[in-house]
Design an enzyme around this catalytic site. Structure first.
Site, PDB file in Angstrom:
ATOM      1  N   GLU A 173      -1.167   1.641  -5.234  1.00 18.07           N
ATOM      2  CA  GLU A 173      -0.767   3.056  -5.180  1.00 18.07           C
ATOM      3  C   GLU A 173      -1.926   3.956  -5.596  1.00 18.07           C
ATOM      4  O   GLU A 173      -1.763   5.157  -5.711  1.00 18.07           O
ATOM      5  CB  GLU A 173       0.481   3.212  -6.059  1.00 18.07           C
ATOM      6  CG  GLU A 173       1.138   4.540  -6.110  1.00 18.07           C
ATOM      7  CD  GLU A 173       0.592   5.388  -7.240  1.00 18.07           C
ATOM      8  OE1 GLU A 173       0.971   6.574  -7.282  1.00 18.07           O
ATOM      9  OE2 GLU A 173      -0.205   4.883  -8.075  1.00 18.07           O
ATOM     10  N   GLY A 202      -3.412   4.501  -8.265  1.00 18.13           N
ATOM     11  CA  GLY A 202      -3.426   5.146  -9.575  1.00 18.13           C
ATOM     12  C   GLY A 202      -2.921   6.577  -9.572  1.00 18.13           C
ATOM     13  O   GLY A 202      -2.918   7.242 -10.616  1.00 18.13           O
ATOM     14  N   ASP A 245       0.818  -1.215   0.000  1.00 15.08           N
ATOM     15  CA  ASP A 245       0.000   0.000   0.000  1.00 15.08           C
ATOM     16  C   ASP A 245       0.857   1.274   0.000  1.00 15.08           C
ATOM     17  O   ASP A 245       2.089   1.208   0.072  1.00 15.08           O
ATOM     18  CB  ASP A 245      -0.921  -0.055   1.243  1.00 15.08           C
ATOM     19  CG  ASP A 245      -2.278   0.587   0.993  1.00 15.08           C
ATOM     20  OD1 ASP A 245      -2.422   1.363   0.037  1.00 15.08           O
ATOM     21  OD2 ASP A 245      -3.208   0.316   1.791  1.00 15.08           O
ATOM     22  N   ASP A 256     -10.232   3.583  -3.227  1.00 12.50           N
ATOM     23  CA  ASP A 256     -10.938   2.395  -2.735  1.00 12.50           C
ATOM     24  C   ASP A 256     -12.380   2.299  -3.246  1.00 12.50           C
ATOM     25  O   ASP A 256     -13.092   3.299  -3.373  1.00 12.50           O
ATOM     26  CB  ASP A 256     -10.968   2.405  -1.203  1.00 12.50           C
ATOM     27  CG  ASP A 256      -9.599   2.106  -0.625  1.00 12.50           C
ATOM     28  OD1 ASP A 256      -8.627   2.000  -1.396  1.00 12.50           O
ATOM     29  OD2 ASP A 256      -9.500   1.989   0.612  1.00 12.50           O
TER      30      ASP A 256
HETATM   31  C1  GLA Z   1      -5.986   1.360   1.622  1.00 16.72           C
HETATM   32  C2  GLA Z   1      -6.173   0.326   0.513  1.00 16.72           C
HETATM   33  C3  GLA Z   1      -7.306  -0.606   0.894  1.00 16.72           C
HETATM   34  C4  GLA Z   1      -6.991  -1.286   2.223  1.00 16.72           C
HETATM   35  C5  GLA Z   1      -6.711  -0.263   3.299  1.00 16.72           C
HETATM   36  C6  GLA Z   1      -6.166  -0.893   4.561  1.00 16.72           C
HETATM   37  O1  GLA Z   1      -7.076   2.194   1.728  1.00 16.72           O
HETATM   38  O2  GLA Z   1      -6.428   0.954  -0.699  1.00 16.72           O
HETATM   39  O3  GLA Z   1      -7.546  -1.562  -0.113  1.00 16.72           O
HETATM   40  O4  GLA Z   1      -5.875  -2.134   2.033  1.00 16.72           O
HETATM   41  O5  GLA Z   1      -5.754   0.693   2.868  1.00 16.72           O
HETATM   42  O6  GLA Z   1      -5.864   0.029   5.534  1.00 16.72           O
END
Ligand code: GLA
Length: 414
Positions: free
Chosen positions: A194, A196, A161, A216
């Protein structure tokens, strides 16, 4: 003289062989790279985040592995059980990472062994910053140590992440982790998360096996959720953000429009449309629901072998939006062996009548060099969700599609 010639004849090939062995065993491995041969079709599995967020523990991960087998998902192709954020506990005095001992009292090696004993694979999550998004220890400065630890535990997949990375260069940070994984010697699918931001489709193909293209996802068909500092995207918003990215995907390197929300609260129609479109996109199919407690409808969506076959098609070509009229979009995806997948997506709330007159449409794809050539080639129209044959491309297709739903077809070359 004869002796010198004899020795030369022996030593020249011998020294070449020694040089080759030294190069292959010592010098070549030092040049880190991406593992070859991984994720030749989009990865399939399950991840804890979408449904459970930080509420995870080893018992439920075991149960999820059990459910993946008993639900038929393993037989349908799902493979990875991926543990997302909050598994991490602390770093010891030497900097090695340990799992949260309350949630994972028996440690990751034992859990990985259990998942492997079910014929499945296991994934973990980390972050390029010094802390993960949920505030657990990230991998920054510990990349090689973490990769060694994951390899020792038997981890098969790493989602990496991008929280708390101020001042870091994404290409550098993800390359460091790629190299660390390669040096640790265990083939691990590398998932670049990342969001995008820095157009990872332009650089992540030689680094990872999949890269998130957006922020997300949320279990909403077409309404984003504004959290103030960030926006959680609706399924249709994510779909639209894939425009222009298909040329970057292919075997071993996939655009990742985020994990599935099937079974997490949308209607059956919406779940079916979401799953169908992810298959049309050759997206990773990472379920995000509670596999222990699925309605028959959810199970039927996630287990649909014909939809999965579209996603997993060996050609590895993403589908494309061919046309859009009155809230109904027509999508096409070329498949290996001459077939095509076709999807009519109704984005409106109410039902829509839609037609497609094959004789008048010129569907071709410059990326794959394929031409559907409806004038010359006859296809049977196989409905992927009902299993019925709806005729052929000989005549026009006239259908009514319920709101927020799809008609997904396999055009089977006759
Ligand atoms: C980010 C990622 C998610 C998830 C959360 C976990 O938001 O994009 O898919 O993994 O972190 O904290």
């Amino acid at each position: 003289m004869a002796n010198i010639h004899f020795l030369m004849r022996i030593y020249a090939p011998l020294s070449a062989a020694i040089f080759f062995i030294v190069f292959v065993t010592l010098v070549a491995p030092a040049r880190a790279q991406k593992f070859g041969g991984l994720a030749l079709t989009p990865p399939m599995g399950w991840n804890s985040w979408n449904k459970f967020g930080p509420d995870i523990n080893e018992q439920m991960i075991r149960e999820m592995a059990d459910a993946m087998v008993s639900s038929g998902m393993k037989a349908a192709g799902y493979e990875f059980i991926n543990i997302d954020d909050t598994w991490q506990g602390y770093r010891d005095s030497l900097g090695f990472i340990h799992p949260d001992s309350t949630r994972f009292p028996h440690g990751m090696k034992e859990l990985a062994d259990y998942v492997h004993s079910k014929g499945l694979k296991i994934g973990l999550y980390s972050d390029a910053g010094d802390k993960t998004c949920a505030g657990r220890p990230g991998s920054r400065g510990h990349e090689y140590q973490d990769a060694l630890t994951y390899a020792k535990w038997g981890i098969d997949y790493l989602k990496y992440d991008w929280c708390n990375t101020e001042g870091l260069n994404p290409v550098g940070a993800y390359t460091t982790m790629r190299d660390a994984l390669y040096s640790a010697g265990r083939p691990i699918v590398f998932s670049v998360c990342e969001w995008g931001n820095a157009s990872p489709w332009l650089w992540a193909g030689s680094i990872g096996n999949l890269w998130r293209t957006t922020g997300d996802i949320s279990p909403n068909f077409d309404r984003n959720i504004d959290h103030g500092t960030w926006v959680q995207l609706a399924v249709m918003s994510i779909l639209d953000l894939q425009n222009g990215l298909r040329e970057y995907a292919g075997p071993g390197r996939w655009n990742d429009p985020d994990m599935l929300e099937v079974g997490n609260g949308m209607s059956g129609n919406e779940d079916r449309a979401h799953f169908s479109m992810w298959c049309m996109l050759a997206a990773p199919l990472i379920a995000g629901n509670d596999l222990r407690d699925m309605t028959p409808e959810t199970k039927a969506i996630l287990d649909n072998r014909e939809a999965i076959a579209v996603d997993q098609d060996s050609l590895g070509i993403e589908g494309f939006r061919y046309s859009s009229a009155d809230s109904v979009e027509a999508w096409f995806k070329p498949l290996a062996g001459g077939d095509w997948a076709m999807c009519l997506l109704n984005r409106s709330v109410g039902p829509k009548k839609a037609g497609f007159n094959f004789a008048e449409e010129a569907v071709s794809d410059s990326l794959s060099g394929r031409n559907a050539d409806f004038g010359k080639i006859l296809y049977a129209l196989r409905d992927i969700w009902t299993g019925k044959v709806l005729g052929t491309t000989n005549g026009p297709l006239e259908v009514e599609i319920p709101g927020h739903d799809v008609l997904m077809l396999r055009l089977v070359k006759e």
